[in-house]
Design an enzyme around this catalytic site. Structure first.
Site, mmCIF file in Angstrom:
data_model
loop_
_atom_site.group_PDB
_atom_site.id
_atom_site.type_symbol
_atom_site.label_atom_id
_atom_site.label_comp_id
_atom_site.label_asym_id
_atom_site.label_seq_id
_atom_site.Cartn_x
_atom_site.Cartn_y
_atom_site.Cartn_z
ATOM 1 N N LYS A 22 0.829 -1.214 0.000
ATOM 2 C CA LYS A 22 0.000 0.000 0.000
ATOM 3 C C LYS A 22 0.861 1.261 0.000
ATOM 4 O O LYS A 22 0.644 2.188 -0.777
ATOM 5 C CB LYS A 22 -0.902 -0.010 1.240
ATOM 6 C CG LYS A 22 -1.536 1.342 1.585
ATOM 7 C CD LYS A 22 -2.181 1.303 2.969
ATOM 8 C CE LYS A 22 -2.765 2.634 3.371
ATOM 9 N NZ LYS A 22 -1.759 3.558 3.915
ATOM 10 N N ASN A 23 1.866 1.301 0.896
ATOM 11 C CA ASN A 23 2.633 2.540 1.067
ATOM 12 C C ASN A 23 3.534 2.846 -0.126
ATOM 13 O O ASN A 23 3.958 3.986 -0.304
ATOM 14 C CB ASN A 23 3.452 2.481 2.362
ATOM 15 C CG ASN A 23 2.563 2.553 3.596
ATOM 16 O OD1 ASN A 23 1.456 3.090 3.540
ATOM 17 N ND2 ASN A 23 3.023 2.003 4.701
ATOM 18 N N CYS A 117 -6.386 8.127 8.501
ATOM 19 C CA CYS A 117 -6.575 7.764 9.915
ATOM 20 C C CYS A 117 -6.140 8.895 10.842
ATOM 21 O O CYS A 117 -5.154 9.565 10.580
ATOM 22 C CB CYS A 117 -5.746 6.523 10.259
ATOM 23 S SG CYS A 117 -6.238 5.053 9.362
ATOM 24 N N ARG A 122 0.046 14.967 12.165
ATOM 25 C CA ARG A 122 0.991 14.437 11.174
ATOM 26 C C ARG A 122 1.227 15.570 10.196
ATOM 27 O O ARG A 122 0.723 15.571 9.081
ATOM 28 C CB ARG A 122 0.396 13.210 10.483
ATOM 29 C CG ARG A 122 0.081 12.103 11.454
ATOM 30 C CD ARG A 122 -0.815 11.059 10.858
ATOM 31 N NE ARG A 122 -0.107 10.114 10.022
ATOM 32 C CZ ARG A 122 -0.701 9.126 9.369
ATOM 33 N NH1 ARG A 122 -1.999 8.964 9.453
ATOM 34 N NH2 ARG A 122 -0.023 8.296 8.629
ATOM 35 N N ASP A 305 3.421 0.689 12.121
ATOM 36 C CA ASP A 305 2.216 0.096 11.526
ATOM 37 C C ASP A 305 1.964 -1.341 11.992
ATOM 38 O O ASP A 305 0.907 -1.901 11.728
ATOM 39 C CB ASP A 305 2.313 0.122 9.988
ATOM 40 C CG ASP A 305 1.887 1.468 9.408
ATOM 41 O OD1 ASP A 305 1.517 2.360 10.191
ATOM 42 O OD2 ASP A 305 1.931 1.624 8.173
#
Length: 407
Positions: A22-23, A117, A122, A305
């Protein structure tokens, strides 16, 4: 409202194929903008963040063709827009990568303040610091971030904190900037290396990804390429933990064992047997779960994560474990949900003290974010009775067919 209903208490046994990372995918898809050509991206995970990225590309004027369920051809030759719509960019945090890519190609970009999220502040100040150093101006108006540059020039940028997002965004902006860009104190995660490899396949000149200094010599033009995304380290880690917590025997296929080392080390310390093959791994647990100390760190440390999934496993350990979260301050929001299932966890500042219990019992819980949601599903696998996990749209942002693979 969609939910997962889990009949727990059965060991996970069998084989599972891990999808693309995903990242990496959420940065490589915007990178296709820089090619101004056709790119074929393989091993894309079928998750909502990837679908949102493809939709953004389409709205910007790219033509997209699905070749298989994990392979897409993306033609960005005739892109005609530099503004990502508010609605789409707020769906996921990684929409900010479109800023770096659009700035690199057109000298301008606009994206909404990112969503995703809620893991505490952040900020994207380090992203903007990098863009400014290369000659861009930025402004925030009506919740939209705009960046603009007459001309991007290479620069020496030292990041105040190690940030995956800022590292990758700076790389996207720098590949077509004039001259040499040196990025210091950068993130070293596998997906940073994956983005660099993809950009180099397009004709960029990026060196040093995977170390803490990346050097990028700007090129006039990039071109299309075919590129296959690396396997997802966190998806793989989540299934490893699933095998560990249930006392199962699971073989993962399509993994890079080297990327799994920080997770593997902690699972071995917790009493699991992990066998590594070329592109597969087998994880088995027979005896009790041992308590372990964990501190999340940037790569090659233990990934933030994977912290919730690992903490859930340690809640069934024979003794007391300590988990220190040094990346995101809101990463313990799952603890209240987990205590409903019988866990004993005490959070003090950024440290969770976990006293192992004999068993979990099923309960109705809500996923507070992506990884915590996955952790609650994993807890449900080991619990006695039925667990219901609500708000699973968070989980669908990062796990492809989670319920099918677990079944």
């Amino acid at each position: 409202m969609e939910k997962f209903v889990i009949h727990g208490g059965k060991p996970l046994n069998g084989d599972v194929v891990i999808g693309g990372a995903k990242n990496a995918a959420v940065a490589i898809l915007p990178a296709t903008i820089l090619a101004a050509d056709k790119c074929t991206i393989e091993n894309l995970p079928c998750i909502s963040d990837v679908m949102a990225s493809l939709q953004i590309l389409s709205e910007l004027g790219a033509s997209i063709r699905m070749i298989s369920k994990s392979t897409y051809e993306i033609d960005t030759t005739h892109l005609n827009c530099t503004e990502v719509s508010n609605e789409l960019s707020r769906q996921m945090r990684a929409s900010y990568y479109f800023l770096g890519a659009l700035l690199g190609r057109f000298g301008a970009g606009q994206v909404a303040m990112p969503g995703g999220c809620n893991l505490g502040p952040r900020p994207i100040d380090q992203h903007l610091k990098a863009f400014t150093a290369m000659g861009a101006d930025d402004s925030v108006e009506y919740g939209m971030i705009r960046v603009r540059a007459e001309h991007l020039t290479g620069s020496h940028i030292f990041f105040d904190t190690v940030s995956v997002g800022a590292t990758m965004n700076a790389m996207l902006a720098a590949v077509k900037a004039e001259g040499l860009t040196i990025l210091e104190n950068v993130a070293r995660e596998p997906h940073v290396v994956d983005l660099a490899n993809c950009l180099n396949m397009m004709g960029a000149d990026v060196h040093g990804a995977g170390t803490d200094v990346i050097k990028i010599r700007g090129v006039k033009q990039l071109h299309g390429c075919s590129y296959s995304i690396i396997p997802d380290q966190i998806e793989a880690g989540s299934y490893m933990v699933g095998a560990a917590i249930t006392g199962g025997d699971v073989t993962l296929h399509n993994v890079i064992p080297k990327h799994m080392e920080p997770i593997t080390a902690k699972l071995r310390a917790a009493g699991c047997e992990v066998t590594e093959y070329d592109d597969a791994m087998r994880i088995v647990r027979h005896g009790a779960i041992h308590p372990v100390k964990i501190k999340t760190m940037p790569h090659p440390g233990f990934p933030t994560d994977m912290q919730p999934q690992m903490a859930v496993t340690l809640a069934l350990a024979n003794g007391t474990s300590m988990v220190t979260e040094s990346i995101f301050e809101n990463r313990f929001k799952y603890v209240d949900e987990l205590t409903r299932m019988g866990a004993q966890v005490k959070v003090e500042s950024n440290i969770a003290i976990i006293t192992g219990v004999e068993k979990f019992t099923g309960a109705r819980v809500s996923a507070p974010d992506l990884r915590a949601g996955a952790a609650l599903v994993i807890a449900g696998l080991a619990a006695e009775g039925i667990t219901i996990v609500d708000d699973i749209y968070y989980i669908e942002r990062g796990y492809e067919h989670f319920e099918k693979k677990l079944a």
